[in-house]
Design an enzyme around this catalytic site. Structure first.
Site, PDB file in Angstrom:
ATOM      1  N   GLU A  54       0.889  -1.170   0.000  1.00  0.00           N
ATOM      2  CA  GLU A  54       0.000   0.000   0.000  1.00  0.00           C
ATOM      3  C   GLU A  54       0.917   1.207   0.000  1.00  0.00           C
ATOM      4  O   GLU A  54       1.526   1.533   1.021  1.00  0.00           O
ATOM      5  CB  GLU A  54      -0.911  -0.034   1.229  1.00  0.00           C
ATOM      6  CG  GLU A  54      -2.113   0.884   1.109  1.00  0.00           C
ATOM      7  CD  GLU A  54      -1.871   2.256   1.703  1.00  0.00           C
ATOM      8  OE1 GLU A  54      -1.445   3.152   0.936  1.00  0.00           O
ATOM      9  OE2 GLU A  54      -2.094   2.430   2.897  1.00  0.00           O
ATOM     10  N   CYS A 114      -2.083   8.733   2.923  1.00  0.00           N
ATOM     11  CA  CYS A 114      -1.807   8.168   1.605  1.00  0.00           C
ATOM     12  C   CYS A 114      -2.902   8.484   0.595  1.00  0.00           C
ATOM     13  O   CYS A 114      -2.643   8.591  -0.599  1.00  0.00           O
ATOM     14  CB  CYS A 114      -1.589   6.672   1.711  1.00  0.00           C
ATOM     15  SG  CYS A 114      -2.939   5.796   2.525  1.00  0.00           S
TER      16      CYS A 114
END
Length: 394
Positions: free
Chosen positions: A162, A196
């Site tokens: 990720e 993110c």
């Protein structure tokens, strides 16, 4: 188990604060094999909070060895059913919220091990270790590549990543303007921009562009900066000096490349790694602030004219982690969400999620999924067993 059906939680641990800075292996606290430690700074004051044991290859080897033993046939963890494992995980979550670490949760030795350290040593040892079957990593795309390379050169371990993002947030002229401004604001300024999925490429349709910019600037100027441990503070510091300086460098590039600085644009205060909430308008797609992941409190607002144009521009990135769409037209929302190359698409909201929803990225934002049924698949292997049996009696 308590009468409520929840796991019994032990009384708070005392006199163990010094242990929290050590390495946790096989349900015991250890110093690092090398004897080295690294400082942990409070980014709001730049003062040292503590020194943490610095793990490296030898510490990783010890942790992997006991983890392997904990998963052998007949071990307590291997024979524990899914419900019992789940109760331990929920118990651990309660203890982390209350006390921080996990010894009192009751996991068998070797099941959970913690080795703090730096990427080139501890991280590299984990990703290249022949007895590690799976690595899950959340972080930068650059480090994700190194992990995948190390895994390929060792035992071809499964890797889920990720990684970074430059998520587009698209606001159409028919959107609820107040709601869109607020969601877009939190989408990029949440957690000092250190997120993110930050909505760091904001596309606003031409008819409402100027008003959207005005309201966004007005909203950003209301922020209160300071130590997040004190009341009334909206924004704390960046995680460290390196990130603080990187953000300021990107802000300067935006100024030099012709974006219009609407507010903010510099450091804040005399101490700590604070960056002012910053808003740029008149941002072009070829600017660094529109292409690179800033990971800071910097909102870039770009103008678009047509649906086809904004879809093309939104997908024109190496990343593909998340996206947002704001419109009252359901057909438009479905069309755009289908066309966007992103693992998560929010419509008329942002940063919404649940443990049942799979999460992960397209392209250089990573591979694999966390959470939901898809997340479980990343940690299981499919096995086919074929058994020949005698023919049934007639």
């Amino acid at each position: 188990m308590s009468s409520s059906g929840k796991p019994d939680i032990p009384a708070p641990l005392t006199n163990l604060k010094i242990q929290y800075t050590k390495i946790f292996i096989n349900n015991e606290w250890h110093g690092s094999v090398s004897g080295k430690k690294f400082p942990v700074l409070n980014p709001a004051t730049e003062e040292i909070i503590c020194h943490v044991e610095e793990g490296d290859k030898e510490d990783v080897d010890k942790a992997v060895k006991v983890a392997r033993q904990a998963f052998q046939i007949g071990s307590p963890w291997r024979t524990m059913d899914a419900s019992a494992r789940g109760r331990l995980l929920f118990k651990l979550a309660d203890l982390i919220e209350r006390d921080r670490l996990l010894l009192a949760a009751g996991f068998p030795p070797g099941v959970v091990n913690i080795v703090p350290g730096y990427g080139p040593t501890a991280g590299a040892a984990i990703s290249s270790h022949m007895d590690v079957d799976k690595v899950a990593f959340t972080g930068s795309t650059e480090v994700g590549k190194l992990i995948k390379e190390a895994a390929g050169k060792s035992n071809l371990k499964r890797v889920t990543l990720e990684l970074g993002g430059k998520s587009p947030c698209i606001v159409f002229a028919d959107a609820d303007l107040n709601s869109a401004v607020e969601y877009a604001h939190h989408g990029v300024f949440y957690h000092q921009g250190q997120c993110c999925v930050a909505a760091s490429r904001l596309f606003v349709e031409e008819p409402i562009y100027d008003e959207f910019v005005r309201r966004s600037v007005e909203r950003a100027k209301k922020y209160v900066l300071g130590n997040p441990l004190t009341g009334g503070v909206n924004q704390g510091p960046q995680i460290d000096k390196e990130q603080h300086d990187k953000i300021l460098d990107l802000i300067e590039s935006g100024k030099k490349e012709g974006a219009k600085l609407e507010c903010g644009g510099g450091p804040w205060g005399n101490k700590g790694y604070f960056v002012q909430p910053t808003v740029f308008s008149n941002v072009r797609d070829d600017m660094r602030i529109a292409k690179e992941e800033i990971f800071g409190p910097v909102q870039q607002i770009m103008k678009f004219k047509s649906l086809d144009d904004v879809i093309k521009r939104a997908n024109n990135t190496h990343y593909g982690l998340a996206a947002g769409i704001f419109t009252k037209d359901l057909d438009k929302a479905i069309t755009v969400s289908s066309a966007l190359q992103a693992g998560t698409v929010w419509v008329n909201c942002y940063l919404a999620g649940s443990s049942q929803s799979p999460f992960g990225g397209f392209k250089m934002s990573g591979n694999g999924r966390e959470m939901g049924e898809y997340g479980l698949h990343e940690y299981t292997e499919v096995k086919t067993v074929t058994v020949k049996i005698s023919q049934k009696n007639s």
